[in-house]
Design an enzyme around this catalytic site. Structure first.
Site, PDB file in Angstrom:
ATOM      1  CG  HIS A  12      -5.820  -2.548   8.664  1.00 44.31           C
ATOM      2  ND1 HIS A  12      -5.879  -1.124   9.127  1.00 44.31           N
ATOM      3  CD2 HIS A  12      -4.519  -2.787   9.103  1.00 44.31           C
ATOM      4  CE1 HIS A  12      -4.878  -0.795   9.536  1.00 44.31           C
ATOM      5  NE2 HIS A  12      -4.060  -1.817   9.350  1.00 44.31           N
ATOM      6  CD  GLU A  44      -8.586   0.925   7.876  1.00 45.25           C
ATOM      7  OE1 GLU A  44      -8.610  -0.136   8.420  1.00 45.25           O
ATOM      8  OE2 GLU A  44      -8.074   2.096   8.059  1.00 45.25           O
ATOM      9  CG  ASP A  84      -0.208  -0.750   2.429  1.00 45.94           C
ATOM     10  OD1 ASP A  84       0.924  -0.649   2.557  1.00 45.94           O
ATOM     11  OD2 ASP A  84      -1.142  -1.127   3.234  1.00 45.94           O
ATOM     12  CG  ASN A 101      -8.932  -1.983  11.854  1.00 42.66           C
ATOM     13  OD1 ASN A 101      -7.997  -2.405  11.253  1.00 42.66           O
ATOM     14  ND2 ASN A 101      -9.154  -0.517  11.502  1.00 42.66           N
TER      15      ASN A 101
HETATM   16  C1  F6R Z   1       1.516  -1.952   6.054  1.00 35.27           C
HETATM   17  C2  F6R Z   1       0.136  -2.424   6.051  1.00 35.27           C
HETATM   18  C3  F6R Z   1      -0.754  -2.672   7.521  1.00 35.27           C
HETATM   19  C4  F6R Z   1       0.124  -2.921   8.716  1.00 35.27           C
HETATM   20  C5  F6R Z   1      -0.884  -2.836   9.960  1.00 35.27           C
HETATM   21  C6  F6R Z   1       0.117  -2.879  10.872  1.00 35.27           C
HETATM   22  O1  F6R Z   1       1.967  -2.113   4.880  1.00 35.27           O
HETATM   23  O2  F6R Z   1      -0.308  -2.811   5.315  1.00 35.27           O
HETATM   24  O3  F6R Z   1      -1.717  -3.533   7.532  1.00 35.27           O
HETATM   25  O4  F6R Z   1       0.928  -4.098   8.788  1.00 35.27           O
HETATM   26  O5  F6R Z   1      -1.225  -1.549  10.002  1.00 35.27           O
HETATM   27  O6  F6R Z   1       1.008  -1.999  11.361  1.00 35.27           O
HETATM   28  P1  F6R Z   1       2.311  -2.019  12.509  1.00 35.27           P
HETATM   29  O7  F6R Z   1       2.820  -3.232  12.058  1.00 35.27           O
HETATM   30  O8  F6R Z   1       2.765  -0.836  12.307  1.00 35.27           O
HETATM   31  O9  F6R Z   1       1.521  -2.485  13.717  1.00 35.27           O
END
Ligand code: F6R
Length: 255
Positions: free
Chosen positions: A133, A138, A62, A131
């Site tokens: 995702h 989301e 992303d 959450n």
């Molecule tokens: C990042 C992504 C997100 C993260 C998620 C967890 O490319 O796609 O899904 O993996 O938000 O983030 P962290 O690892 O910072 O807790």
């Protein structure tokens, strides 16, 4: 695994094996904190000569929309800093969705096409949001979704505010591979660390299949590995079973 650091080492071992088996492997790259220990461990293997990444390709999950390329928290910058550089990847083989494109929908189409042209993703590394995702899909994202524009939830923006000067600086929109795109990868590897992930991990692994927990789509995939530390495993119910199966893995399945 007892700690997040051990999760990183074990996940890196698995990826090492993938690249040894297939030197031109296509890796799906997550950003955020969760995979940092993996990238650090892989970089150590590159430095000591036990990992050759010269033919490896990468596709980020992303990118934020509208954030300048030179901003240190754009995922293009993060991937360069944490992955492309330390792992000595060929920059021409590393791709990030273009969140600055004038035509964002066309940029999403091009990204899907680039993944297809590379032969698809061999191993997709995933973190999980508090959450539920994966990528920036989301809650209520379609399991069939492809790379597209998404609006970040307030929860995600608050969680990611730590990377920015203030919560208001966190972009509101992103481009993200869809759950359908992610599911096309031949193998998925989800890592999680910390108590703030416990509910999401339990919902993803043991909860019902529901777009309210986008990571529950992993239950539909043929080859998924979930590597978690004690804190993020705290809400799982079948922990004894998981421990038993881990210690009794046939040698062909060991990491
Ligand atoms: C990042 C992504 C997100 C993260 C998620 C967890 O490319 O796609 O899904 O993996 O938000 O983030 P962290 O690892 O910072 O807790």
């Amino acid at each position: 695994m007892p700690t997040g650091a051990e999760v990183g080492l074990l996940a890196a071992r698995k990826i090492l094996r993938v690249v040894h088996d297939r030197p031109d492997a296509v890796l799906g790259l997550a950003t955020g904190s969760s995979p940092l220990a993996i990238y650090a461990a892989l970089a150590a293997h590159v430095r000591d000569g036990s990992l050759d990444t010269s033919r490896v390709s990468g596709f980020a999950l992303d990118e934020y929309v509208g954030i300048p390329a030179e901003h240190p928290e754009s995922y293009a910058a993060v991937i360069q800093r944490e992955v492309t550089g330390p792992l000595h990847l060929d920059p021409d083989r590393v791709h990030v969705p273009d969140g600055r494109a004038a035509d964002l929908e066309a940029a999403c189409e091009r990204y899907e096409e680039a993944i297809r042209a590379a032969g698809g993703v061999d191993l997709q590394i995933l973190g999980i949001g508090a959450n539920g995702h994966v990528g920036f899909n989301e809650p209520t994202s379609s399991f069939a979704s492809r790379t597209r524009i998404k609006t970040l939830t307030e929860r995600t923006r608050a969680d990611n505010a730590r990377f920015f000067d203030s919560a208001d600086d966190v972009p509101t929109h992103c481009l993200t591979q869809g759950l359908g795109t992610i599911s096309d990868a031949r193998e998925l590897l989800l890592v999680a660390q910390g108590p703030q992930k416990a509910a999401a991990v339990a919902a993803a692994v043991e909860g019902p299949l529901t777009s309210v927990c986008p990571a529950s789509v992993l239950q539909l995939h043929r080859r998924v590995t979930v590597m978690v530390d004690e804190a993020s495993a705290a809400d799982l119910r079948l922990t004894d079973y998981y421990r038993w199966t881990y210690t009794h893995k046939p040698s062909s399945q060991q990491f």
